[in-house]
Motif scaffolding. Structure first.
Motif, PDB file in Angstrom:
ATOM      1  N   ALA A 183       0.823  -1.217   0.000  1.00 54.27           N
ATOM      2  CA  ALA A 183       0.000   0.000   0.000  1.00 54.27           C
ATOM      3  C   ALA A 183       0.853   1.261   0.000  1.00 54.27           C
ATOM      4  O   ALA A 183       1.887   1.326   0.675  1.00 54.27           O
ATOM      5  N   ASN A 184       0.410   2.254  -0.738  1.00 55.65           N
ATOM      6  CA  ASN A 184       1.001   3.591  -0.652  1.00 55.65           C
ATOM      7  C   ASN A 184       0.380   4.374   0.488  1.00 55.65           C
ATOM      8  O   ASN A 184       1.058   5.136   1.187  1.00 55.65           O
ATOM      9  N   ILE A 185      -0.939   4.184   0.647  1.00 50.47           N
ATOM     10  CA  ILE A 185      -1.689   4.839   1.720  1.00 50.47           C
ATOM     11  C   ILE A 185      -2.466   3.778   2.482  1.00 50.47           C
ATOM     12  O   ILE A 185      -3.056   2.875   1.881  1.00 50.47           O
ATOM     13  N   ILE A 186      -2.450   3.855   3.800  1.00 44.14           N
ATOM     14  CA  ILE A 186      -3.274   3.005   4.661  1.00 44.14           C
ATOM     15  C   ILE A 186      -4.247   3.915   5.402  1.00 44.14           C
ATOM     16  O   ILE A 186      -3.825   4.895   6.030  1.00 44.14           O
ATOM     17  N   VAL A 187      -5.527   3.604   5.311  1.00 44.24           N
ATOM     18  CA  VAL A 187      -6.545   4.418   5.978  1.00 44.24           C
ATOM     19  C   VAL A 187      -7.254   3.571   7.025  1.00 44.24           C
ATOM     20  O   VAL A 187      -7.805   2.510   6.715  1.00 44.24           O
ATOM     21  N   ILE A 188      -7.212   4.027   8.270  1.00 46.48           N
ATOM     22  CA  ILE A 188      -7.982   3.400   9.344  1.00 46.48           C
ATOM     23  C   ILE A 188      -9.372   4.000   9.279  1.00 46.48           C
ATOM     24  O   ILE A 188      -9.561   5.186   9.568  1.00 46.48           O
ATOM     25  N   THR A 189     -10.356   3.214   8.893  1.00 46.98           N
ATOM     26  CA  THR A 189     -11.693   3.737   8.627  1.00 46.98           C
ATOM     27  C   THR A 189     -12.634   3.560   9.814  1.00 46.98           C
ATOM     28  O   THR A 189     -12.379   2.779  10.728  1.00 46.98           O
ATOM     29  N   LYS A 190     -13.718   4.308   9.769  1.00 47.45           N
ATOM     30  CA  LYS A 190     -14.794   4.212  10.758  1.00 47.45           C
ATOM     31  C   LYS A 190     -14.297   4.478  12.174  1.00 47.45           C
ATOM     32  O   LYS A 190     -14.716   3.825  13.136  1.00 47.45           O
ATOM     33  N   CYS A 191     -13.405   5.442  12.271  1.00 46.30           N
ATOM     34  CA  CYS A 191     -12.879   5.828  13.594  1.00 46.30           C
ATOM     35  C   CYS A 191     -13.909   6.660  14.357  1.00 46.30           C
ATOM     36  O   CYS A 191     -14.714   7.373  13.752  1.00 46.30           O
ATOM     37  N   PRO A 192     -13.881   6.594  15.682  1.00 46.58           N
ATOM     38  CA  PRO A 192     -14.747   7.502  16.459  1.00 46.58           C
ATOM     39  C   PRO A 192     -14.289   8.942  16.262  1.00 46.58           C
ATOM     40  O   PRO A 192     -13.108   9.208  16.022  1.00 46.58           O
TER      41      PRO A 192
END
Length: 336
Positions: A183-192
């Motif tokens: 991955a070039n970008i990692i996104v942690i989704t659905k964060c509070p």
């Protein structure tokens, strides 16, 4: 189901080895990938289940559509057609799949929407049309190694990040955690919304990104209105209603509506649920239905539901929008 997954734990090393070896063969060039001299951006995940790929694709479309001719390419999960399909005015959720149909309905005047299980052929077909796209967004293609995307965006949820998971069948990972290195970008989704700096730092430590990788945190923003085929209503004006969901994880939506102190019953179906005739009979008995945009695409074809069926729009909020947008734009410009 959980018990069965634990019983199947002895299969985990076999699945791990097979998927690791497959990736290794691609990494070494023994199995061939097709690379492109124009921008191809892949959005995907390591795990099964919903990580927020659809709103992320829509985020990218919104970012790029005013400056570039953009196309989305999906496999068209659970569609009734085969091969390459380019969405047009006759497209339905059955002909191209519910997520691509959602893209088409929302952006049909701005982008091309196509489906093909063979992403290599899909890209070839898109580039062969007269008004060929400048940028192609691959939806859920992180494991489709026959295509070598120029830019990979990997999504993982805050509640079940890949670094705490194991591969199938006991866990939810489609491939080993080491796949995240592509991955070039990692996104942690659905964060509070109130995620602290300390918790972000802890997650970053667990991910241990490479020097060329960038990590972002995103949350879901819900609209203040629900929308039908012909009208809009304020959420605050909703009284008793039925919430219908056919997505991987409806908990964030249920929590949002509950926090609004709204009264509703919840009919929770499995992800990509195909609504039966009996389902529609039961839904016709409801006075007001609120659903997700993806489910709305499957249900809006039923005329009997037209006046009672609404969906709640969502969007993605990134913690550092300027930086992420800059990385994506810079990649596109360098490939054109």
């Amino acid at each position: 189901m959980i018990f069965l997954r634990y019983i199947l734990f002895p299969v985990v090393p076999v699945y791990y080895l097979v998927t690791w070896l497959r990736n290794r063969l691609y990494d070494l060039g023994i199995k061939k990938s097709t690379a492109y001299d124009f921008p191809v951006i892949c959005v995907g995940n390591l795990s099964v289940g919903g990580t927020g790929k659809t709103p992320m694709i829509e985020y990218l479309v919104t970012l790029l559509k005013d400056d570039f001719l953009v196309a989305t390419l999906s496999r068209g999960y659970k569609r009734k057609t085969e091969g390459f399909q380019l969405a047009n005015k006759d497209a339905t959720a059955e002909s191209i799949g519910d997520e691509p149909f959602q893209f088409y309905n929302k952006f049909k005047n701005d982008i091309l929407v196509a489906v093909d299980a063979n992403r290599t052929n899909g890209i070839k077909q898109l580039r062969s049309i007269d008004d060929q796209p400048e940028v192609i967004l691959l939806d859920d293609a992180f494991q489709h190694r026959k295509v070598k995307a120029g830019f990979n965006i990997l999504l993982t949820t805050y509640s079940n990040p890949y670094f705490k998971d194991v591969v199938l069948p006991t866990g939810n990972l489609r491939e080993p955690r080491s796949g995240s290195k592509r991955a070039n970008i990692i996104v942690i989704t659905k964060c509070p919304n109130d995620l602290s700096d300390a918790e972000r730092d802890a997650i970053l430590k667990k991910i241990a990104p490479e020097t060329n990788q960038h990590v972002f945190f995103s949350s879901i923003s819900y609209s203040n209105n629900v929308i039908s085929s012909n009208m809009t209503k304020s959420i605050e004006a909703l009284e008793d209603f039925t919430l219908v969901t056919g997505i991987a994880n409806a908990t964030p939506l249920v929590n949002f509506l509950s926090e609004k102190e709204l009264r509703f019953e919840h009919l929770n179906f499995k992800d990509h649920h195909e609504f039966s005739k009996q389902d529609i009979v039961e839904l016709n008995k409801k006075e007001l239905i609120v659903t997700t945009e993806k489910d709305f695409m499957r249900l809006k074809q039923y005329e009997s539901l037209q006046d009672k069926l609404f969906y709640l729009p969502i969007s993605v909020v990134i913690n550092d929008t300027e930086k992420m947008n800059g990385l994506i734009r810079d990649f596109v410009k360098t490939k054109l």
